[in-house]
Design an enzyme around this catalytic site. Structure first.
Site, mmCIF file in Angstrom:
data_model
loop_
_atom_site.group_PDB
_atom_site.id
_atom_site.type_symbol
_atom_site.label_atom_id
_atom_site.label_comp_id
_atom_site.label_asym_id
_atom_site.label_seq_id
_atom_site.Cartn_x
_atom_site.Cartn_y
_atom_site.Cartn_z
ATOM 1 N N ARG A 68 2.277 13.543 -9.240
ATOM 2 C CA ARG A 68 1.301 12.445 -9.296
ATOM 3 C C ARG A 68 1.622 11.473 -10.432
ATOM 4 O O ARG A 68 1.139 10.346 -10.453
ATOM 5 C CB ARG A 68 -0.126 12.999 -9.392
ATOM 6 C CG ARG A 68 -1.176 11.988 -9.068
ATOM 7 C CD ARG A 68 -2.512 12.530 -8.550
ATOM 8 N NE ARG A 68 -2.841 13.886 -8.865
ATOM 9 C CZ ARG A 68 -3.249 14.321 -10.074
ATOM 10 N NH1 ARG A 68 -3.390 13.471 -11.067
ATOM 11 N NH2 ARG A 68 -3.535 15.588 -10.252
ATOM 12 N N TYR A 122 -6.799 -10.491 4.698
ATOM 13 C CA TYR A 122 -6.753 -9.350 5.616
ATOM 14 C C TYR A 122 -8.164 -8.745 5.703
ATOM 15 O O TYR A 122 -8.875 -8.653 4.695
ATOM 16 C CB TYR A 122 -5.742 -8.331 5.074
ATOM 17 C CG TYR A 122 -5.798 -7.017 5.800
ATOM 18 C CD1 TYR A 122 -5.484 -6.933 7.146
ATOM 19 C CD2 TYR A 122 -6.182 -5.854 5.142
ATOM 20 C CE1 TYR A 122 -5.561 -5.724 7.811
ATOM 21 C CE2 TYR A 122 -6.257 -4.644 5.800
ATOM 22 C CZ TYR A 122 -5.943 -4.592 7.137
ATOM 23 O OH TYR A 122 -6.026 -3.393 7.794
ATOM 24 N N ASP A 187 -1.200 -11.914 -2.100
ATOM 25 C CA ASP A 187 -0.756 -10.953 -1.094
ATOM 26 C C ASP A 187 0.410 -11.597 -0.353
ATOM 27 O O ASP A 187 0.241 -12.611 0.326
ATOM 28 C CB ASP A 187 -1.923 -10.624 -0.152
ATOM 29 C CG ASP A 187 -1.575 -9.518 0.845
ATOM 30 O OD1 ASP A 187 -0.410 -9.451 1.275
ATOM 31 O OD2 ASP A 187 -2.480 -8.739 1.216
ATOM 32 N N LYS A 212 4.157 -2.989 6.535
ATOM 33 C CA LYS A 212 4.532 -4.074 7.455
ATOM 34 C C LYS A 212 6.032 -4.370 7.359
ATOM 35 O O LYS A 212 6.821 -3.522 7.729
ATOM 36 C CB LYS A 212 3.656 -5.294 7.172
ATOM 37 C CG LYS A 212 2.152 -4.971 6.959
ATOM 38 C CD LYS A 212 1.468 -4.461 8.201
ATOM 39 C CE LYS A 212 0.067 -3.901 7.949
ATOM 40 N NZ LYS A 212 -0.864 -4.799 7.252
HETATM 41 C C1 LIG Z 1 -2.165 -4.589 6.547
HETATM 42 C C2 LIG Z 1 -2.462 -5.472 5.412
HETATM 43 C C3 LIG Z 1 -3.058 -4.977 4.241
HETATM 44 C C4 LIG Z 1 -3.479 -3.523 4.112
HETATM 45 O O1 LIG Z 1 -2.373 -2.690 4.040
HETATM 46 P P1 LIG Z 1 -2.389 -1.147 4.556
HETATM 47 O O2 LIG Z 1 -0.987 -0.726 4.305
HETATM 48 O O3 LIG Z 1 -2.787 -1.169 5.990
HETATM 49 O O4 LIG Z 1 -3.382 -0.429 3.722
HETATM 50 C C5 LIG Z 1 -3.241 -5.850 3.187
HETATM 51 N N1 LIG Z 1 -2.913 -7.141 3.288
HETATM 52 C C6 LIG Z 1 -2.351 -7.665 4.396
HETATM 53 C C7 LIG Z 1 -2.002 -9.110 4.456
HETATM 54 C C8 LIG Z 1 -2.120 -6.853 5.500
HETATM 55 O O5 LIG Z 1 -1.589 -7.373 6.613
#
Ligand SMILES: *Cc1c(COP(=O)(O)O)cnc(C)c1O
Length: 391
Positions: A68, A122, A187, A212
């Protein structure tokens, strides 16, 4: 772990960063370290290492004490992503939402609970802020209102550009300027460092849902924050105390994903630009959103029933998420942004007729054939229909 090597191009960093020590070790593929604990016969030494981590959040020298605290395979991915985003450090988490949660906890623990944010975000990021699940309080504003929304207890400004799901773009440099000394979190999930490096434009924190594009194959869930080492230390302390760690196998897959990131993003973007062009010329489509900086995401509003399009695709997969080698389509009002209040969602430009498509690496004509069929009949204008009926 690596000696920083200045002035390597992005494509070179993508395949070498986080791996620079391998050849000297007689290795080619990075090793996967699955240890949860690390033996040591020197418990005084361990005590000192634990004290040092608790005090500073700096990565312990040598082996971690316990998984951790850190993991060498995950650290390779963090090194590589920091290099691609042009930041000092990066801290990986079990998901994008775990990464955002850690940022909010760091700021909240400093008594800076107020967040200024720009919609759309998101859906779950919007929900986390709106519901105040981690004790934060949010003020939603447009980019021009950021400076006025700041308060003495503002700990964070949060934006997405291009934003999920409308692909709305912001001038990150101007937004960073409006934030003054408050950290800006951008983001960068949609753009990836291939198309945009927010840290160069003044963002202190660059967040990714690594689930992603960074992973890129729809088989690993992860999040990461790229930032300066000072903030990274606080994030590591929160990660240690709250436990949202990334699994080493996921770290391995992400490092592997990064090596093809520039090639994947460029090829998928070329497909997306072509599909955006064809959709824009199609009478069954009322509006197409495609970012100025490009990318592999398209959003479009259909004149007909968006649910029929989702039900009609065969090659394209009807599924939430994005950034995989294959093409995915989803209806944000039903899925990715369902958790956002309907008025807030519509106010952010997420129309009920909007579809969001993550374009993959298939042949563009095959993708178009599938979309064309899913969009249904080209309905002729009403006057012609009436005339035909009369005739
Ligand atoms: C999917 C997504 C998230 C969240 O990420 P997870 O890996 O699903 O927790 C945050 N920001 C954006 C722009 C996303 O597309």
């Amino acid at each position: 772990m690596d000696t920083p090597i200045a002035s390597r191009a992005l494509a070179t960093e993508a395949v070498h960063a986080g791996r620079d020590d391998l050849a000297r070790q007689g290795l080619h593929a990075p090793p996967i370290d699955l240890s949860t604990t690390y033996p040591s016969y020197d418990s005084r030494g361990e005590a000192a290492r634990i004290d040092a981590f608790a005090a500073t959040g700096a990565e312990p020298d040598g082996a971690p004490v316990y998984a951790r605290l850190g993991n060498p395979t995950v650290a390779r991915f963090e090194t590589a992503l920091a290099r691609l985003e042009g930041t000092e450090s990066a801290v990986a988490f079990a998901s994008g939402m775990a990464a955002l949660s850690a940022v909010l906890l760091v700021r909240g623990s400093m008594g800076l609970r107020h967040v200024v944010a720009v919609r759309p975000l998101y859906g779950c990021s919007d929900h986390l802020l709106t519901a105040g699940l981690l004790g934060s309080e949010v003020t939603w504003t447009d980019p021009a209102g950021i400076a006025d929304a700041l308060r003495p207890d503002t700990g964070l400004v949060m934006v997405e550009s291009p934003a999920n799901p409308t692909l709305a773009e912001l001038d990150l440099r101007a937004v960073a300027h409006a934030c003054g000394s408050v950290p800006l979190l951008a983001d960068n999930t949609f753009a990836t460092p291939v198309l945009q490096r927010p840290a160069e434009q003044g963002a202190r924190l660059v967040l990714h849902s690594a689930t992603k594009y960074l992973g890129g194959h729809g088989d690993v869930m992860a999040g990461v924050v790229a930032c300066d080492e000072e903030f990274a230390r606080r994030l590591r302390q929160v990660r240690f105390a709250t436990g949202g760690v990334l699994h080493p196998l996921a770290g391995y897959l992400l490092l592997r994903g990064l090596s093809t990131l520039p090639v994947r993003v460029r090829a998928a973007s070329a497909n997306a630009a072509e599909l955006a062009r064809r959709l824009a010329a199609d009478p069954r489509v009322a509006r197409v959103h495609y970012p100025r900086i490009g990318g592999a995401m398209i959003a479009f509003e259909v004149t007909g029933d968006p649910h029929a399009v989702i039900g009609g695709v065969r090659l394209i997969t009807p599924a939430v998420s994005l950034g995989s080698v294959d093409t995915l389509i989803q209806h944000p009002a039903s899925i990715s942004h369902r958790i956002v209040d309907a008025d807030d969602r519509r106010g952010a430009g997420v129309s009920d007729r909007l579809l969001r498509m993550s374009v993959g690496l298939e042949d563009v004509d095959d993708l178009w054939a599938d979309l064309d069929r899913a969009l249904g009949e080209r309905v002729s204008p009403p006057q012609q229909r009436t005339a035909a009926a009369r005739g």
